[in-house]
Scaffold this active site. Structure first.
Site, short mmCIF file in Angstrom:
data_model
loop_
_atom_site.label_atom_id
_atom_site.label_comp_id
_atom_site.label_asym_id
_atom_site.label_seq_id
_atom_site.Cartn_x
_atom_site.Cartn_y
_atom_site.Cartn_z
CG HIS A 106 -55.60 -40.37 -55.67
ND1 HIS A 106 -55.82 -41.11 -56.80
CD2 HIS A 106 -54.95 -39.25 -56.06
CE1 HIS A 106 -55.32 -40.47 -57.84
NE2 HIS A 106 -54.80 -39.33 -57.43
CG ASP A 108 -54.39 -34.97 -57.20
OD1 ASP A 108 -54.17 -36.19 -57.33
OD2 ASP A 108 -54.80 -34.25 -58.12
CG HIS A 249 -58.49 -38.07 -59.51
ND1 HIS A 249 -58.48 -37.15 -58.47
CD2 HIS A 249 -57.20 -38.24 -59.88
CE1 HIS A 249 -57.24 -36.77 -58.24
NE2 HIS A 249 -56.43 -37.42 -59.07
NE ARG A 264 -50.80 -33.03 -60.51
CZ ARG A 264 -50.47 -33.87 -59.54
NH1 ARG A 264 -51.23 -34.93 -59.29
NH2 ARG A 264 -49.39 -33.68 -58.81
FE LIG Z 1 -54.30 -37.71 -58.77
#
Ligand SMILES: [Fe+2]
Length: 275
Positions: A106, A108, A249, A264
């Site tokens: 995917h 993000d 990723h 993150r």
């Molecule tokens: Fe991700």
């Protein structure tokens, strides 16, 4: 650009580079920022080792690149906001986890009208026996490897990206949806990108359902080929900082019941994905 302040070691021919000679707990000079931005755009994902940065430094780093992006996934996601830092998502997985974030190819938040331009992920705790690596793929290289005929076929098409595909776990949340071109042009490098992903993309809106499914399944398999990907092995205080507009990723959950824990932050793109 010549890298004078930082050292840059490519991780693979198509994606990724490790950056040394920098301390991310200190404010970046204009020259350092310029070089980091150049490396980020050239390699798609840049990695740092032994950078013990906390929420404040991570936010400060992201803000040098763009406005921080607030996650649009609602409560169906496996990550949680950090107390007092709504833009930071805690990614803590252990023996009680039922699932983790991102165990599918995917980019993000592609379900957002303007998906984040970049994501900065730091790991603090790594499984003791290894595992928990992240795979990264270059969607420039995946596009470049398609035949001219396939490129021309995909060029005018658009696809729907739906947050519910990845995030919905039976909650009543309404998830964001967006339609983006199947082939986008990176707003800064000008390179073409294959911009559908198995995590969020639901259908090519210009095609009947069976054709859409067949083409998307082909493209997902194409992106997942090892030829344009690399595998990042984390250590405590490693950071991965990726360009979400041209990479995908995949987070591997091979470490249960061990702990992998980090956080993150994302920063916003300036424009909608476009041809
Ligand atoms: Fe991700």
């Amino acid at each position: 650009m010549n890298f004078e302040e930082i050292s840059v070691t490519p991780s693979s021919p198509h994606v990724g580079a490790e950056i040394d000679n920098i301390d991310l707990t200190r404010p970046l000079s204009d020259r350092q920022l310029k070089e980091l931005r150049a490396a980020f755009l050239k390699y798609g994902v840049i990695f740092f080792r032994e950078q013990d940065i906390g929420f404040e430094h991570q936010m400060a780093l992201a803000e040098r690149f763009g406005h921080v992006h607030i996650h649009v996934g609602g409560e169906g996601t496996a990550s949680k906001p950090a107390p007092g830092y709504p833009a930071i998502r805690l990614q803590h997985f252990d023996k009680d986890s039922k699932r983790i974030s991102g165990e599918v190819w995917h980019s993000d938040q592609s379900c957002a009208e303007i998906p984040p331009a970049g994501s900065i992920l730091q790991q603090k705790i790594i499984p003791p026996d290894g595992g928990g690596d992240t795979l990264f793929a270059s969607c420039y290289a995946a596009y470049d490897a398609l035949s001219p005929q396939m490129q021309a076929f995909l060029e005018p098409l658009s696809a729907e990206h739906d947050g519910a595909k990845l995030f919905d776990r039976g909650t009543k949340t309404v998830y964001p949806k967006a339609v983006h071109p199947v082939i986008t042009r990176h707003p800064e490098t000008g390179r073409k990108v294959l911009f559908v992903n198995a995590g969020f993309t639901t259908r090519i809106v210009d095609l009947p359902k069976d054709e859409s499914e067949a083409i998307l399944n082909y493209l997902y398999a194409h992106i997942a080929k090892p030829h344009w990907q690399m595998r990042f092995r984390w250590r405590p205080n490693s950071i991965a900082f990726w360009d979400n507009r041209c990479t995908q990723h995949f987070a591997i959950w091979d470490y249960w019941p061990n702990v992998r824990s980090g956080y993150r932050v994302q920063f916003e793109g300036a424009v909608r994905p476009d041809r």
